[in-house]
Design an enzyme around this catalytic site. Sequence first.
Site, short mmCIF file in Angstrom:
data_model
loop_
_atom_site.label_atom_id
_atom_site.label_comp_id
_atom_site.label_asym_id
_atom_site.label_seq_id
_atom_site.Cartn_x
_atom_site.Cartn_y
_atom_site.Cartn_z
N ASP A 31 -15.46 -38.01 -55.86
CA ASP A 31 -15.31 -39.44 -56.09
C ASP A 31 -16.46 -39.99 -56.96
OD1 ASP A 31 -14.09 -41.85 -55.88
OD2 ASP A 31 -14.77 -42.28 -53.85
N GLY A 32 -16.14 -41.01 -57.75
CA GLY A 32 -17.19 -41.72 -58.50
C GLY A 32 -17.19 -41.47 -60.00
N SER A 76 -4.36 -37.40 -55.96
CA SER A 76 -3.66 -37.68 -54.70
C SER A 76 -2.29 -38.29 -54.98
CB SER A 76 -4.48 -38.64 -53.85
OG SER A 76 -4.40 -39.95 -54.39
N ASN A 79 -2.72 -41.62 -56.37
CA ASN A 79 -3.32 -41.79 -57.71
C ASN A 79 -2.30 -42.14 -58.80
OD1 ASN A 79 -5.98 -39.30 -57.30
ND2 ASN A 79 -6.01 -41.50 -56.96
N TRP A 80 -0.99 -41.98 -58.51
CA TRP A 80 0.02 -42.39 -59.50
C TRP A 80 -0.06 -43.89 -59.76
CZ3 TRP A 80 2.06 -38.50 -62.03
CH2 TRP A 80 2.30 -37.28 -61.39
N ARG A 82 -2.58 -45.57 -60.58
CA ARG A 82 -3.60 -45.90 -61.60
C ARG A 82 -2.93 -46.25 -62.92
NH1 ARG A 82 -9.13 -42.75 -60.62
NH2 ARG A 82 -9.14 -43.02 -58.39
N ARG A 205 -14.57 -42.38 -46.24
CA ARG A 205 -13.14 -42.29 -45.97
C ARG A 205 -12.65 -40.86 -46.16
NH1 ARG A 205 -13.14 -47.04 -49.12
NH2 ARG A 205 -12.85 -45.88 -51.05
C1 FPP Z 1 -12.13 -39.71 -58.49
O1 FPP Z 1 -13.03 -40.56 -59.18
C2 FPP Z 1 -11.71 -38.59 -59.36
C3 FPP Z 1 -10.43 -38.27 -59.67
C4 FPP Z 1 -9.25 -38.97 -59.13
C5 FPP Z 1 -10.10 -37.14 -60.58
C6 FPP Z 1 -10.89 -35.90 -60.32
C7 FPP Z 1 -10.50 -34.86 -61.29
C8 FPP Z 1 -11.37 -34.05 -61.93
C9 FPP Z 1 -12.82 -34.08 -61.76
C10 FPP Z 1 -10.80 -33.03 -62.86
C11 FPP Z 1 -10.57 -31.72 -62.15
C12 FPP Z 1 -9.88 -30.77 -63.02
C13 FPP Z 1 -9.24 -29.64 -62.60
C14 FPP Z 1 -8.46 -28.80 -63.53
C15 FPP Z 1 -9.24 -29.20 -61.20
P1 FPP Z 1 -12.60 -42.07 -59.42
O2 FPP Z 1 -11.83 -42.14 -60.68
O3 FPP Z 1 -11.85 -42.55 -58.21
O4 FPP Z 1 -13.98 -42.78 -59.55
P2 FPP Z 1 -14.31 -44.27 -59.10
O5 FPP Z 1 -14.13 -44.32 -57.60
O6 FPP Z 1 -15.72 -44.45 -59.53
O7 FPP Z 1 -13.36 -45.18 -59.82
#
Ligand code: FPP
Length: 257
Positions: A31-32, A76, A79-80, A82, A205
Site C-alpha cells: 500500500d502507498g 483486489s 480495485n476495479w 479506480r 486494515r
Molecule cells: C496500492 O497502492 C497498490 C496497488 C493497488 C497496486 C500494486 C501493484 C504493484 C506494485 C505491481 C505489482 C506487479 C506485479 C506483476 C505483481 P495505492 O495505489 O492504493 O496507494 P495509495 O493508498 O497511496 O493511493
Amino acid sequence: MTANFVSSLSNALPSDLKRSRMPAHVAVIMDGNGRWAKQRGLPRIMGHRKGVDTLKKLLRCCRDWGVEALTAYAFSTENWGRPTGEVDFLMTLFERVLRKELREMMAEDVRIQFVGDLTALPETLQQEIDRAVQETQDNQGICFSVATNYGGRQEILQACRAIAQQAKSGQLQPEDINEELFSRHLYTANISDPDLLIRTSGEMRISNFLLWQLAYAEFYITDTLWPDFDTDEFHQAMKAFQARDRRFGKVDETEGE
Ligand code: FPP
C-alpha cells in the site's frame, strides 16, 4: 565470472536473524504507491512502477533468506472502482512485467502462480499469466503468488459453492466438511497459510485479503510507503517476527499458573 557476479547480488542473512525461525510464508499488502507518487508531484502510476522494483527486491531477499513462499496483493476485486486509466495502466503493467521478468524467474528458480478470479482479466494478460505459470511450474525455489482480481470473501464463496455442489450430487456428506477440506477449495490450496502479513503505509486494515488463511498470521504494519520498503525494513520485519511468541491460541505450559 557470471557466478560471482550473481552471488555478489544475493542478500546474506543478517547475523541477528535465525534461518530456522524465518517465516515459511510471507504475505504483503503493498500500500502507498499513490501517496509516494503524489509526495513527489508525479502521477500515481509512477508509484506503481516503482512498486514493481520494490516487489522484485523483496522476492529476491525472501528467496535468499530462506522464505519458501511470498504472496503479494496486486489487485483486489474492489480495485476495479479506480479510474479507468489507472486500472488499464495496472493491467498493462502486470502483463509487461510478466513478459519481461519470465527469464529471470526461470534463472532464479521462482515458481509463479496467481490467486483470484482471473477470468475477468484482459485476454492478453490471461495468456501471459498462463505462459508464466506453465513455464515456471517445475521450479523448486520460492513460490511467488500474485493475488490479482482477488477478494477474500469472493474466494470463500466460490469454495462454498463448489463444496455445496459436491454435497448436492452426493459426493460428500455435510459432516465431511472440515478445515482441511475447505482449505483445499481455496485458491491457495497448495501453499501453507501465511506466518506473517506485512502491510505498508500505516493502514490498520486487512482489506479483504486472505481472510481465511490469515487466521493465525502475525502482523507487521509500517508507516513506510510501499515504494520505499527496502531490505533494511524487511530485516526489521523479520526481527519483529522472530521476537514474537506464537501460541496459536494455546498457553505456554512452562509458565506458572
Ligand atoms: C496500492 O497502492 C497498490 C496497488 C493497488 C497496486 C500494486 C501493484 C504493484 C506494485 C505491481 C505489482 C506487479 C506485479 C506483476 C505483481 P495505492 O495505489 O492504493 O496507494 P495509495 O493508498 O497511496 O493511493
